[in-house]
Design a protein around this motif. Sequence first.
Motif, short mmCIF file in Angstrom:
data_model
loop_
_atom_site.label_atom_id
_atom_site.label_comp_id
_atom_site.label_asym_id
_atom_site.label_seq_id
_atom_site.Cartn_x
_atom_site.Cartn_y
_atom_site.Cartn_z
N THR A 50 27.41 53.98 48.33
CA THR A 50 28.23 52.95 47.46
C THR A 50 28.57 51.91 48.68
N ARG A 51 28.87 50.78 48.21
CA ARG A 51 29.48 49.52 49.27
C ARG A 51 30.71 49.08 48.75
N ARG A 52 31.88 49.16 49.39
CA ARG A 52 33.16 48.83 48.83
C ARG A 52 33.33 47.17 48.79
N ALA A 53 33.80 47.01 47.71
CA ALA A 53 33.84 45.54 47.36
C ALA A 53 35.52 45.19 47.20
N ARG A 54 35.79 44.18 47.90
CA ARG A 54 37.47 43.68 47.75
C ARG A 54 37.32 42.54 46.88
N LEU A 55 38.19 42.30 45.79
CA LEU A 55 38.09 41.19 44.88
C LEU A 55 39.53 40.61 44.96
N THR A 56 39.50 39.13 44.81
CA THR A 56 40.64 38.29 44.99
C THR A 56 40.87 38.07 43.36
N LEU A 57 42.20 38.33 43.19
CA LEU A 57 42.67 38.33 41.77
C LEU A 57 43.09 37.05 41.47
N ALA A 58 42.55 36.58 40.20
CA ALA A 58 42.85 35.04 39.76
C ALA A 58 44.67 35.04 39.54
N GLU A 59 45.15 36.12 39.03
CA GLU A 59 46.67 36.01 38.87
C GLU A 59 47.16 37.60 39.27
N THR A 60 48.21 37.76 39.62
CA THR A 60 48.86 39.10 39.96
C THR A 60 49.87 39.60 38.95
N PRO A 61 49.46 40.39 38.07
CA PRO A 61 50.62 40.73 37.13
C PRO A 61 51.77 41.80 37.97
N ALA A 62 52.92 41.69 37.58
CA ALA A 62 53.95 42.35 38.03
C ALA A 62 53.68 43.90 38.11
N ALA A 63 52.97 44.14 37.08
CA ALA A 63 52.37 45.79 36.74
C ALA A 63 51.27 46.18 37.79
N PHE A 64 50.79 45.15 38.41
CA PHE A 64 49.72 45.45 39.44
C PHE A 64 50.50 45.80 40.78
N ARG A 65 50.99 46.82 40.90
CA ARG A 65 51.70 47.44 42.20
C ARG A 65 50.77 48.05 43.45
N LEU A 66 51.24 48.12 44.46
CA LEU A 66 50.12 48.79 45.29
C LEU A 66 49.91 50.11 45.09
N GLY A 67 48.81 50.39 44.83
CA GLY A 67 48.09 51.82 44.58
C GLY A 67 47.98 52.08 42.93
N THR A 68 48.04 51.04 42.38
CA THR A 68 48.06 51.08 41.04
C THR A 68 46.50 51.02 40.58
N ALA A 69 46.00 52.16 39.58
CA ALA A 69 44.82 52.59 39.20
C ALA A 69 44.32 51.39 38.20
N ILE A 70 43.27 50.88 38.49
CA ILE A 70 42.61 49.84 37.56
C ILE A 70 40.92 50.32 37.08
N SER A 71 40.50 49.54 36.24
CA SER A 71 39.38 49.65 35.63
C SER A 71 38.74 48.07 35.86
N VAL A 72 37.64 47.94 36.48
CA VAL A 72 37.04 46.86 36.67
C VAL A 72 35.66 46.65 35.83
N THR A 73 35.36 45.64 35.02
CA THR A 73 34.36 45.48 34.24
C THR A 73 33.51 44.32 34.49
N LEU A 74 32.14 44.63 34.94
CA LEU A 74 31.47 43.41 35.32
C LEU A 74 30.64 42.87 34.23
N SER A 75 30.47 41.68 33.91
CA SER A 75 29.61 41.05 33.09
C SER A 75 29.01 39.84 33.67
N SER A 76 27.78 39.18 33.04
CA SER A 76 27.57 37.93 33.43
C SER A 76 26.96 37.25 31.94
N ALA A 77 26.68 36.24 31.99
CA ALA A 77 26.34 35.39 31.01
C ALA A 77 24.81 35.36 30.75
N ILE A 78 24.38 35.41 29.30
CA ILE A 78 23.13 35.71 28.80
C ILE A 78 23.05 34.76 27.53
N ALA A 79 21.77 34.90 27.15
CA ALA A 79 21.49 33.91 25.86
C ALA A 79 22.10 34.55 24.72
#
Length: 356
Positions: free
Chosen positions: A249-278
């Motif tokens: 695997t390759r580690r990816a670092r993502l810049t957040l558009a917004e940073t909710p207050a609940a996103f503290r350091l160490g918070t477990a997150i789920s990241v969904t990837l999607s792309s536009a299609i017809a």
Amino acid sequence: MKRLTVLVASSVLLMACSKEEPTPEPVRPVLSIEVKSEDQESLGRFAGTIQARYESNLGFRVPGRIARRAVDVGSEVEKGALLAVLDPTDQQNQLRAAQGDLARVEAQWINAQANARRQQELFNRGVGAQAQLDVAQTDLKTTQASLDQAKASVNQAKDQLNYSELRTDHAGIITAWNAEAGQVVSAGQQVVTLARPDIKEAVIDLPAGLAERLPPDVVFRVAGQLDPSVNTTAIVREIEPQAQSATRTRRARLTLAETPAAFRLGTAISVTLSSAIAPRIELPLSALQDADGKTRIWVIDTQSQTVQPRDVTIISRTTDSALLDGSVKPGERVVSAGVNSLKPGQKVKIDEDSPR
């Protein structure tokens, strides 16, 4: 004759009663779904954490044994806060030795200064030799250099003593300790990790194959694992150029558009990837029925609460769903389970638990 008429009437009445009334078709409860057009293709969902973009790995500038730790993991510290202390015995002894050398050289400098002044006075009265004056002045300069060196050694020893205390150079949060009290560490060895909480980012591990073929319009949606309602979008800041040998695997670092207050350091997150299609229509396989070599679905008329079959063409299918052509439109409702027991025009009752 009258008796015959009564018998005939009775027979007719019995024949009429013997005719059964037609049984109405039962109303069948069904599960159904509303057809929706999908214009996004899911590329997967990955677990990750919220981390600080900037982290500092701090260590002592001198070797020694850690006497104590002043803070624990998770503590918020200000600039200049004390983190840990080494046993200062060695540094204190070095300082005393440097101060002793300085005192000795200062005495030599005072003596050389007096000798040079005396030789100058004798030379001025014409009773002193030029050679003796030159030697006295040279000794004074040499002693002056030794004095400067001794002073520098004392300052260096004081710095070494100060370096036995590990302090922060900026405010942050302690995220990891790599050494414990009583442990002997070398100069520069990583002891504690200090994170700056002002800029946070999402960190996930992507399969090497997916990381190499990410479409340019890929959308990352970041949501908290405990509370998915707290979410935002993100873009890729960087992806490690080389895959990890153990996980591929390759580690990816993502810049957040917004940073909710609940996103503290160490918070477990789920990241969904999607792309536009017809735009496309996708239905579960349980909504499809194979009959007479054709594939069909059962469309519900919401006004009359009846069902009618409709032939469809499958473009592609997976283990649990199928992609259909344009024979079904968004907004229509189709039966999603029990299609093999339906008849054209049959009355149905939409189950209250079915998705709408």
